[in-house]
Design an enzyme around this catalytic site. Structure first.
Site, PDB file in Angstrom:
ATOM      1  N   VAL A 118     -29.289  61.083 -91.602  1.00 17.71           N
ATOM      2  CA  VAL A 118     -28.785  62.273 -90.923  1.00 17.71           C
ATOM      3  C   VAL A 118     -28.558  63.411 -91.908  1.00 17.71           C
ATOM      4  O   VAL A 118     -28.655  64.576 -91.558  1.00 17.71           O
ATOM      5  CB  VAL A 118     -27.469  61.950 -90.181  1.00 17.71           C
ATOM      6  CG1 VAL A 118     -26.988  63.145 -89.398  1.00 17.71           C
ATOM      7  CG2 VAL A 118     -27.671  60.760 -89.269  1.00 17.71           C
ATOM      8  N   GLY A 131     -28.081  45.804 -74.072  1.00 19.29           N
ATOM      9  CA  GLY A 131     -27.495  46.210 -75.354  1.00 19.29           C
ATOM     10  C   GLY A 131     -28.424  46.284 -76.546  1.00 19.29           C
ATOM     11  O   GLY A 131     -28.612  47.352 -77.122  1.00 19.29           O
ATOM     12  N   ILE A 166     -31.700  45.980 -76.914  1.00 20.66           N
ATOM     13  CA  ILE A 166     -33.118  46.313 -76.783  1.00 20.66           C
ATOM     14  C   ILE A 166     -33.284  47.813 -76.609  1.00 20.66           C
ATOM     15  O   ILE A 166     -32.736  48.373 -75.666  1.00 20.66           O
ATOM     16  CB  ILE A 166     -33.737  45.617 -75.548  1.00 20.66           C
ATOM     17  CG1 ILE A 166     -33.290  44.150 -75.476  1.00 20.66           C
ATOM     18  CG2 ILE A 166     -35.229  45.719 -75.579  1.00 20.66           C
ATOM     19  CD1 ILE A 166     -33.765  43.450 -74.220  1.00 20.66           C
ATOM     20  N   LYS A 192     -28.160  48.075 -63.852  1.00 18.72           N
ATOM     21  CA  LYS A 192     -29.121  48.332 -64.932  1.00 18.72           C
ATOM     22  C   LYS A 192     -30.488  48.697 -64.370  1.00 18.72           C
ATOM     23  O   LYS A 192     -31.168  49.577 -64.894  1.00 18.72           O
ATOM     24  CB  LYS A 192     -29.224  47.105 -65.831  1.00 18.72           C
ATOM     25  CG  LYS A 192     -27.930  46.865 -66.611  1.00 18.72           C
ATOM     26  CD  LYS A 192     -27.949  45.509 -67.293  1.00 18.72           C
ATOM     27  CE  LYS A 192     -26.653  45.233 -68.027  1.00 18.72           C
ATOM     28  NZ  LYS A 192     -26.521  43.801 -68.374  1.00 18.72           N
TER      29      LYS A 192
END
Lengths: 432, 432
Positions: free
Chosen positions: B33, B134, B136, B205
């Protein structure tokens, strides 16, 4: 809104796919990027060749400079293949401040570092998702999705041709030469299959994956390579009996600061998710310290998947252009390369020997292993029909490559050992 | 360089994981970053609770406004769970021009649309990768990696608890209640397992996936849901005999302009890659027009994978901040929602019946199917020990849901049909 203009180097099956996708998905691309995209010029070898895609003859050229020096062209897409000439074209494109998308793993494995540096120096994007496992967005996942994780190991089936051949050999008990011939007829294997079956293609991809995943410049020469040509049906059958599937596996493993990268025929535990990746499919299994285990599965090649990956990269370039941030997120290797020595590379091994069927031979052999503190997970011994020989098949527990190679030397010297028939790396359960 | 400051809502296992990853990976984050990142404030319920992560007591607060109204805080990470109150917090954060990262699927399934609109209006990022599967990076892949493709179908095992239970039932022939109890003891299932075992968690989901994949606003109410509570060991065993594995599968399927989204126990052909996704693992299988079939596999939950996904999203936000492009690539649905009717939803079906073991009964039953032009792929019939009853197990070829439901009504009316024991959707080979 002004269109973003693209120059295409090459109009083979992938190039044609790119042209078609850009045509058919104008609406979706417009929605994502906010401006139209247009293929302005295409470099071809033969202006008059019949093509299975509609292009205006005026778009075609045989002179690369019509693309590389056209100030209206913003992005160069390279789908022509080749290495030396292609490198020069792309360096020229970058020096002309054109962004580059390439599907060329051979090029990226050899000149990737130089090209990425040139891109960075010119404030250009250089994207190459399509160069590894065409249809699987694995590179983007390594860079973005697993950004805050530390990747410790990647195992990949990254060559569709060899996976097709090994699948047919395993499932139908067929011979290597026969399946190779079929694969060539079906177009899955090249007329000269060396780059695939000798493991070079897979090695190039593993070099690219390891460079990105470990943030360490891994060259093709750093990858230990062995192909599938010496795999026999017996080896596959013995593997099956012991609960393993034969696959050509690329392994990139980091422990501490040191890494190993290799491509070799591997007996993979049947319970490992990679063991059920069949036919021409590819998959990359990634172990991260935090995330645990993830797998990316998909078509490894094919003109449409590869063209799709190319256009996805193009969309990335165009978004960056619209945002004015090209070249800002080029990833340069962060760590010094440190390769493991053979004494630091650990795995299990499968070994098949023909030995004299005499008293004491078995003890002689196992004592050599004991001297190196290598123990066994599985042993089969059976008499052979040949005169006075027995076959021994064994799988070791974890051992260093150094110890294992020392053992092989000693076994070869042993009078009672008639022949070392085969030897493979063994990878165990999904958990490292 | 000034640090980017983060406020954390919640310090449970995921929150603690986020704090640890940010601490342990400062170097890597800095490299990616270009500036440091710091957790400034953390909202907790109890200031004095003992925690398994080192935090300065001065960082903790019980007043959300200490975070939401602190002008120094750039990004709010929501890992507290809950819906109504949480929604208010995040709307406030966005109105204060703070970027938001959330792992909250319940919230996103209900208020995702409103929150994304608010983010867009305020020029803020709202990332929620951690809310689906979570570990993937599936959402990012849908948005970026498959950007130039048209996704036609997604099939997902997106709930780890139910997959764990079904795996144990299938592999070890154990009963539902027994495995559920074990899963609760191991912490894989909640004390109140309803949201998992009734399929609601998976439905949330799938609504998020379908919304992104089809660029169409799919609400939770649009998802047809059925859980795993009525699956019996017999059904699993019959499935096995016929070459199928029982899984709780979320399906989102687009044909033309219309879509269906459902979650239901499904008998999946053993050869489908999803059939070998076992235990608490999740996977999403994506069919794209160009790319073909890809699969994303990994841990579906767990505090570290989820925390990793949260921090990856945080990295995305921070990169955008450094580039000054937040909120620029929020994806708003492009198409009007059009749901398929039961006459437009096609699949194969598995049906298990108890019937009177009399002459002509079998013909009566099959003629009902014929009237609706539904034919059979497989039929088993066997006598039962119970008085004068026989069991019929059949798998149809493709049929519309409408026809199938009409057939079920007629079968129930049939005097010879003693009981309809079970009925499941059947999904065939990997190829659609």
């Amino acid at each position: 809104m002004e269109a973003i203009q693209v120059g295409l180097l090459g109009l083979g099956t992938v190039g044609s796919g790119v042209v078609k996708i850009i045509e058919n998905h104008q609406d979706k691309l417009m929605h994502q990027v906010g401006c139209p995209v247009k293929v302005k010029k295409i470099l071809v070898q033969d202006l008059n060749k019949k093509r299975d895609v509609d292009v205006d003859p005026a778009q075609l050229t045989t002179n690369a400079d019509d693309i590389l020096q056209d100030p209206d062209i913003d992005v160069v897409i390279e789908v022509m293949g080749g290495i030396e000439e292609t490198r020069n074209y792309l360096l020229k494109a970058l020096s002309e401040k054109k962004h580059v998308v390439t599907a060329n793993k051979d090029l990226m494995a050899v000149y990737g570092s130089e090209l990425l540096t040139a891109a960075s120096a010119n404030g250009c994007d250089l994207f190459y998702e399509a160069s590894v496992a065409g249809g699987i967005p694995i590179l983007r996942s390594l860079v973005d999705g697993l950004a805050s994780d530390r990747i410790t190991k990647m195992m990949g089936i990254v060559n569709g041709t060899t996976n097709y051949i090994l699948t047919k050999m395993s499932k139908h008990g067929r011979a290597y030469e026969e399946v190779l011939k079929e694969a060539q007829e079906l177009g899955y294997a090249e007329a000269d299959p060396a780059s695939d079956v000798e493991g070079l293609d897979a090695a190039r991809k593993m070099a690219i994956l390891a460079t990105l995943g470990f943030s360490m410049k891994i060259d093709l020469d750093d990858v230990k390579v062995e192909g599938i040509t010496r795999i026999t049906e017996e080896d596959i059958q013995y593997g099956k009996q012991l609960g393993y599937t034969m696959k050509l596996i690329g392994i990139a493993h980091r422990e501490g600061e040191k890494v190993e990268v290799s491509v070799q025929p591997t007996l993979l535990s049947d319970s490992h998710p990679l063991a059920s990746v069949n036919d021409e499919y590819n998959a990359v299994y990634v172990y991260g310290e935090a995330v645990g285990e993830t797998m990316f599965y998909g078509p490894g090649a094919g003109s449409l998947p590869t063209a799709t990956a190319v256009v996805s990269d193009l969309v990335g370039v165009m978004k960056n252009m619209r945002l004015g941030v090209n070249g800002a997120n080029a990833v340069t290797p962060q760590y010094q390369k440190k390769l493991k020595g053979p004494d630091e590379i650990y795995s299990k091994f499968f070994l098949r020997l023909h030995v004299k069927d005499e008293v004491g031979v078995f003890a002689n052999i196992t004592s050599i292993f004991s001297e190196h503190s290598v123990s066994f997970e599985k042993i089969l011994q059976m008499p052979l029909k040949e005169n006075g020989l027995a076959e021994i098949v064994l799988v070791t527990h974890q051992a260093s490559l150094q110890d294992y190679e020392d053992i092989l030397v000693k076994l070869r010297d042993l009078n009672a050992v008639h022949e070392i028939k085969s030897s493979y790396r063994v990878e165990g359960s999904a958990r490292i």
